[in-house]
Scaffold this motif. Structure first.
Motif, PDB file in Angstrom:
ATOM      1  N   THR A  44      -6.760 -15.141 -34.592  1.00 40.67           N
ATOM      2  CA  THR A  44      -6.474 -16.489 -35.053  1.00 40.67           C
ATOM      3  C   THR A  44      -6.531 -16.565 -36.572  1.00 40.67           C
ATOM      4  OG1 THR A  44      -8.828 -17.075 -34.841  1.00 40.67           O
ATOM      5  CG2 THR A  44      -7.396 -17.583 -32.961  1.00 40.67           C
ATOM      6  N   CYS A 265       0.413 -21.052 -23.680  1.00 44.98           N
ATOM      7  CA  CYS A 265      -0.274 -21.696 -24.803  1.00 44.98           C
ATOM      8  C   CYS A 265       0.228 -23.127 -24.995  1.00 44.98           C
ATOM      9  CB  CYS A 265      -0.055 -20.899 -26.087  1.00 44.98           C
ATOM     10  SG  CYS A 265      -0.971 -19.349 -26.179  1.00 44.98           S
ATOM     11  N   ILE A 287      -4.049 -18.501 -29.186  1.00 41.26           N
ATOM     12  CA  ILE A 287      -3.261 -17.276 -29.173  1.00 41.26           C
ATOM     13  C   ILE A 287      -3.437 -16.646 -27.806  1.00 41.26           C
ATOM     14  CG2 ILE A 287      -3.372 -16.825 -31.658  1.00 41.26           C
ATOM     15  CD1 ILE A 287      -5.603 -14.764 -31.047  1.00 41.26           C
ATOM     16  N   SER A 297       1.621 -18.240 -29.191  1.00 46.17           N
ATOM     17  CA  SER A 297       0.702 -19.120 -29.903  1.00 46.17           C
ATOM     18  C   SER A 297       1.296 -20.521 -29.970  1.00 46.17           C
ATOM     19  CB  SER A 297       0.440 -18.596 -31.316  1.00 46.17           C
ATOM     20  OG  SER A 297      -0.469 -19.429 -31.997  1.00 46.17           O
ATOM     21  N   TYR A 306      -1.534 -17.006 -37.395  1.00 46.26           N
ATOM     22  CA  TYR A 306      -2.296 -15.907 -36.824  1.00 46.26           C
ATOM     23  C   TYR A 306      -1.812 -14.586 -37.408  1.00 46.26           C
ATOM     24  CZ  TYR A 306       1.692 -15.342 -33.573  1.00 46.26           C
ATOM     25  OH  TYR A 306       2.932 -15.162 -33.022  1.00 46.26           O
ATOM     26  N   ALA A 320       2.454 -20.519 -35.992  1.00 44.74           N
ATOM     27  CA  ALA A 320       2.512 -20.893 -34.583  1.00 44.74           C
ATOM     28  C   ALA A 320       3.461 -22.064 -34.393  1.00 44.74           C
ATOM     29  CB  ALA A 320       1.119 -21.272 -34.096  1.00 44.74           C
TER      30      ALA A 320
END
Length: 325
Positions: A44, A265, A287, A297, A306, A320
């Motif tokens: 992350t 996610c 993630i 993500s 990330y 993301a």
């Protein structure tokens, strides 16, 4: 005859169900068996050095558990990161308290919460997993155990963090800051050359939290979850929101049902959004990695990133996908 016929037909049906389930599982992971496994690490936020440390270990043949522990330890020792380990922001009373968990490919897990004076809580969590019959130790008990295992006490409140805390005391305004300084909890997932996955998560929690507060990071299934047959997931952001949805476990189960890491996610984030009228006031991000080496993500607000390391290369500041307003 009727009873015998019924039993025979039932037996055939059950055999078919069992065989069908086996086929589904076989089809789901056929790509893993037929594709060369490439070790990889994802983390992350933009923790480049942490991901690289773990990734290079994996490429040298180290196992996923060792790599993920050493990877997050980089940030636990990073004094510039005020949300993890040494130098972490204290609670309202000036205490630096740390939370961490770790999970291996066999399903074993260890966790520590409200741990003081120990720089590397993730390593204590691993000792809990390997040396005790328990999963979680807290507070004074966790500290006592750490000392018994040879860990050394250390004052984790740096002069910089102490000065910022004293400045905060002037107004004592408590509210979460979305994407605070573009870093937060570090959650990491690693896959080694054998295709085994391990994960770790470590944090000092929300800045100036109430004394005794514990977030999602050390909670198995919330801040982190790994199922070596399916994949793993890790969360960051507002821990209370992640705990209410058991987000990381949810993502792994969605992948079990056939969703990609990205789809899983996104669905986990949307469940929080749909149940939280005030979702615009906090960040939640995840993630995920599956056994095929696919990653995903998703987050509520723009700004979460990330890091990934694979094939000797770092991929940093990967943005993301996020909820469009």
């Amino acid at each position: 005859m009727r009873r015998r016929t019924f039993i025979e037909r039932s037996a055939i049906s059950l055999a078919g169900i069992s065989f069908g389930s086996s086929l589904i599982k076989s089809d789901l992971f056929a790509m893993t068996k037929n594709t060369a496994i490439k070790p990889m690490a994802i983390a992350t936020w933009n923790f480049q050095k942490a991901a690289q440390t773990a990734g290079e270990m994996l490429e040298q043949g180290e196992n996923a558990l060792d790599a993920v522990e050493q990877g997050v330890m980089v940030e636990e020792s990073n004094l510039k990161n005020t949300t993890v380990g040494d130098g972490g922001a204290p609670d309202r009373d000036g205490n630096v308290t740390l939370d961490a968990c770790i999970m291996d490919a066999t399903g074993n897990a260890g966790s520590v919460v409200y741990l003081k004076e120990i720089e590397h809580p993730v390593s204590v969590a691993r000792k809990v997993m390997e040396e005790t019959p328990h999963v979680m130790l807290a507070g004074e008990g966790a500290l006592q155990f750490a000392i018994q295992q040879g860990f050394k006490r250390k004052n984790l409140l740096t002069p910089e963090s102490e000065a910022e805390w004293k400045e905060w005391l002037k107004n004592k305004e408590y509210k979460p800051i979305i994407n605070i300084e573009n870093h937060d909890t570090i959650g990491m997932l690693c896959m080694d050359k054998n295709g085994d996955i391990a994960g770790a998560c470590t944090t000092s929690g929300l800045s100036y939290k109430m004394n005794g507060r514990v977030g999602d990071s050390p909670i198995i299934g919330s801040g982190l979850f790994v199922d070596n047959e399916i994949g793993g997931a890790a969360g960051t952001g507002m821990g209370e929101a992640i705990m209410k949805s058991v987000g990381s476990f949810l993502i792994v189960e969605l992948m079990r049902q056939g969703k990609s890491p990205q789809e899983a996610c996104q669905e986990a984030v949307m469940r929080t959004v749909n149940k939280s009228p005030n979702y615009k006031d906090f960040q939640v991000a995840y993630i995920a990695m599956n056994k095929n080496g696919e990653v995903g993500s998703y987050c509520i607000h723009k700004g979460f990133s990330y890091a990934m390391f694979q094939d000797g290369k770092s991929s940093d500041n990967l943005s993301a996908s996020y909820l469009e307003e």
